[in-house]
Design an enzyme around this catalytic site. Sequence first.
Site, PDB file in Angstrom:
ATOM      1  N   LYS A 125      72.393  70.394 -15.142  1.00  0.00           N
ATOM      2  CA  LYS A 125      73.841  70.204 -15.001  1.00  0.00           C
ATOM      3  C   LYS A 125      74.634  70.139 -16.320  1.00  0.00           C
ATOM      4  CE  LYS A 125      73.780  66.877 -11.703  1.00  0.00           C
ATOM      5  NZ  LYS A 125      74.163  66.179 -10.465  1.00  0.00           N
ATOM      6  N   GLU A 177      72.021  60.521 -13.118  1.00  0.00           N
ATOM      7  CA  GLU A 177      72.690  61.471 -14.019  1.00  0.00           C
ATOM      8  C   GLU A 177      74.211  61.417 -13.822  1.00  0.00           C
ATOM      9  OE1 GLU A 177      70.907  65.434 -14.026  1.00  0.00           O
ATOM     10  OE2 GLU A 177      68.929  64.533 -13.859  1.00  0.00           O
ATOM     11  N   HIS A 227      77.918  60.034 -16.442  1.00  0.00           N
ATOM     12  CA  HIS A 227      79.223  60.662 -16.716  1.00  0.00           C
ATOM     13  C   HIS A 227      80.385  59.670 -16.620  1.00  0.00           C
ATOM     14  CE1 HIS A 227      78.011  64.919 -16.791  1.00  0.00           C
ATOM     15  NE2 HIS A 227      77.123  64.593 -15.887  1.00  0.00           N
TER      16      HIS A 227
HETATM   17  N1  LIG Z   1      73.160  71.870 -10.148  1.00  0.00           N
HETATM   18  C1  LIG Z   1      73.359  71.145  -9.078  1.00  0.00           C
HETATM   19  O1  LIG Z   1      74.217  71.472  -8.260  1.00  0.00           O
HETATM   20  C2  LIG Z   1      72.560  69.907  -8.817  1.00  0.00           C
HETATM   21  C3  LIG Z   1      72.915  69.080  -7.748  1.00  0.00           C
HETATM   22  C4  LIG Z   1      72.140  67.961  -7.507  1.00  0.00           C
HETATM   23  C5  LIG Z   1      71.045  67.652  -8.316  1.00  0.00           C
HETATM   24  N2  LIG Z   1      70.738  68.466  -9.360  1.00  0.00           N
HETATM   25  C6  LIG Z   1      69.615  68.160 -10.265  1.00  0.00           C
HETATM   26  O2  LIG Z   1      68.391  68.183  -9.564  1.00  0.00           O
HETATM   27  C7  LIG Z   1      67.446  67.372 -10.258  1.00  0.00           C
HETATM   28  C8  LIG Z   1      66.592  66.619  -9.253  1.00  0.00           C
HETATM   29  O3  LIG Z   1      67.347  65.616  -8.624  1.00  0.00           O
HETATM   30  P1  LIG Z   1      66.783  64.674  -7.451  1.00  0.00           P
HETATM   31  O4  LIG Z   1      67.889  63.722  -7.112  1.00  0.00           O
HETATM   32  O5  LIG Z   1      66.160  65.494  -6.391  1.00  0.00           O
HETATM   33  O6  LIG Z   1      65.624  63.862  -8.208  1.00  0.00           O
HETATM   34  P2  LIG Z   1      64.701  62.684  -7.619  1.00  0.00           P
HETATM   35  O7  LIG Z   1      64.849  61.500  -8.490  1.00  0.00           O
HETATM   36  O8  LIG Z   1      64.909  62.503  -6.147  1.00  0.00           O
HETATM   37  O9  LIG Z   1      63.235  63.308  -7.804  1.00  0.00           O
HETATM   38  C9  LIG Z   1      62.706  63.603  -9.042  1.00  0.00           C
HETATM   39  C10 LIG Z   1      61.237  64.015  -8.874  1.00  0.00           C
HETATM   40  O10 LIG Z   1      60.734  64.409 -10.155  1.00  0.00           O
HETATM   41  C11 LIG Z   1      59.463  63.819 -10.344  1.00  0.00           C
HETATM   42  N3  LIG Z   1      59.213  63.653 -11.772  1.00  0.00           N
HETATM   43  C12 LIG Z   1      59.823  62.823 -12.634  1.00  0.00           C
HETATM   44  N4  LIG Z   1      59.278  62.944 -13.869  1.00  0.00           N
HETATM   45  C13 LIG Z   1      58.282  63.846 -13.760  1.00  0.00           C
HETATM   46  C14 LIG Z   1      57.335  64.386 -14.657  1.00  0.00           C
HETATM   47  N5  LIG Z   1      57.291  64.011 -15.931  1.00  0.00           N
HETATM   48  N6  LIG Z   1      56.449  65.319 -14.191  1.00  0.00           N
HETATM   49  C15 LIG Z   1      56.467  65.716 -12.901  1.00  0.00           C
HETATM   50  N7  LIG Z   1      57.346  65.236 -12.007  1.00  0.00           N
HETATM   51  C16 LIG Z   1      58.244  64.325 -12.427  1.00  0.00           C
HETATM   52  C17 LIG Z   1      59.528  62.488  -9.600  1.00  0.00           C
HETATM   53  O11 LIG Z   1      58.223  62.011  -9.287  1.00  0.00           O
HETATM   54  C18 LIG Z   1      60.309  62.911  -8.359  1.00  0.00           C
HETATM   55  O12 LIG Z   1      59.421  63.459  -7.421  1.00  0.00           O
HETATM   56  C19 LIG Z   1      68.266  66.488 -11.195  1.00  0.00           C
HETATM   57  O13 LIG Z   1      68.079  66.918 -12.522  1.00  0.00           O
HETATM   58  C20 LIG Z   1      69.699  66.741 -10.787  1.00  0.00           C
HETATM   59  O14 LIG Z   1      70.618  66.699 -11.842  1.00  0.00           O
HETATM   60  C21 LIG Z   1      71.470  69.586  -9.613  1.00  0.00           C
END
Ligand SMILES: NC(=O)c1ccc[n+]([C@@H]2O[C@H](COP(=O)([O-])OP(=O)(O)OC[C@H]3O[C@@H](n4cnc5c(N)ncnc54)[C@H](O)[C@@H]3O)[C@@H](O)[C@H]2O)c1
Length: 334
Positions: A127, A197, A201
């Site tokens: 993001k 995240e 902001h």
């Molecule tokens: N561009 C967009 O529109 C948009 C929208 C929403 C979320 N996102 C991004 O998606 C990403 C994921 O968000 P989420 O809420 O699903 O996350 P979450 O916290 O629900 O899940 C994160 C996952 O990553 C794993 N993880 C953490 N560190 C790790 C590592 N070192 N190795 C392997 N796995 C690891 C955790 O065990 C967990 O399963 C975020 O970066 C968020 O900013 C982007």
Amino acid sequence: MNTQPLPLPLCVGVLGFGGLGQAAAKLLSSKREMILVAAADQKGYAYSREGLNTQACITTYQNQGTVGYLESVGTLSNNSIQDLITTSQPVDGYFLALPNLPNDFIPSVAKQFIQAGWRGVLVDAIKRTSAVEQLLAMKDELQAAGITYMTGCGATPGLLTAAAALAAQSYAEVHKVEITFGVGIANWEAYRATVREDIGHIPGYTVETARAMTDPEVEALLDKTNGVLTLANMEHADDVMLEIAGICSRDRVTVGGVVDTRNPQKPLSTNVKVTGRTFEGKISTHTFTLGDETSMAANVCGPAFGYLKAGQELHNRGISGLFTAAEIMPKFVK
Ligand SMILES: NC(=O)c1ccc[n+]([C@@H]2O[C@H](COP(=O)([O-])OP(=O)(O)OC[C@H]3O[C@@H](n4cnc5c(N)ncnc54)[C@H](O)[C@@H]3O)[C@@H](O)[C@H]2O)c1
């Protein structure tokens, strides 16, 4: 009679198995052109050349904290991404559904892929502008490594940035791009990284302070706002992506939104407004609005795999390097 064999489905993996990773796995289970063969979380990974059982992955993750406990296909590991990419092949492409905490985490994962000599397609839904800039700086390295990396391919950045790039075509000059998102989720724990995240902001917070917050601290903050986070003038990569795609300078792009962490209904309709001047001198605004019934998961994971398919087509033509959602059209995954 048509005797042409169907093309083999792409073997794809999901790194991060939280809110978006699990949604990505569910979405893939209805696709014919892609099959989920790999998943990794912080404590382990799972790989099966024949395809993983989505429901088993989700149940194991939710009950035991990692897909590493999956019978016969799971492995426990504190270095799951590294172990997965070095031991488990073939995987054509990965969706990086990982927290970008700290802000260089996803770029550091891209470096792991380069160092492992892995070739294929990587897609993120990263993001922040500064995170995409770190990946932009790795463009030549990714190209030399034979990796086709698609960055900023979620909802925003992603779907809405691409919509802005398309809308810009009516204009001789783009004056402003205003992205406003509404996200509704039932509870913040389902999307911990996304919510942390977003907190980063809020004025007075940074990526680092948000990352360091304990769960009770996040809950206490959300209690104060009745679960609602209101975000304005966010550092969002839609700006740099539209700038490098040649559409407008980054100072003309604004991103803000409202996240309700206690109600799955969207607090407002997600939209992008693109204002510009046509060649006849008329000033006008195109608006692209997402349906309120679509979830954040649908609007992030759908585009992510659409860009993975587009990236695979580039990769098959020998094209590697770094591309953004504003430069390439996503392909529809059947
Ligand atoms: N561009 C967009 O529109 C948009 C929208 C929403 C979320 N996102 C991004 O998606 C990403 C994921 O968000 P989420 O809420 O699903 O996350 P979450 O916290 O629900 O899940 C994160 C996952 O990553 C794993 N993880 C953490 N560190 C790790 C590592 N070192 N190795 C392997 N796995 C690891 C955790 O065990 C967990 O399963 C975020 O970066 C968020 O900013 C982007």
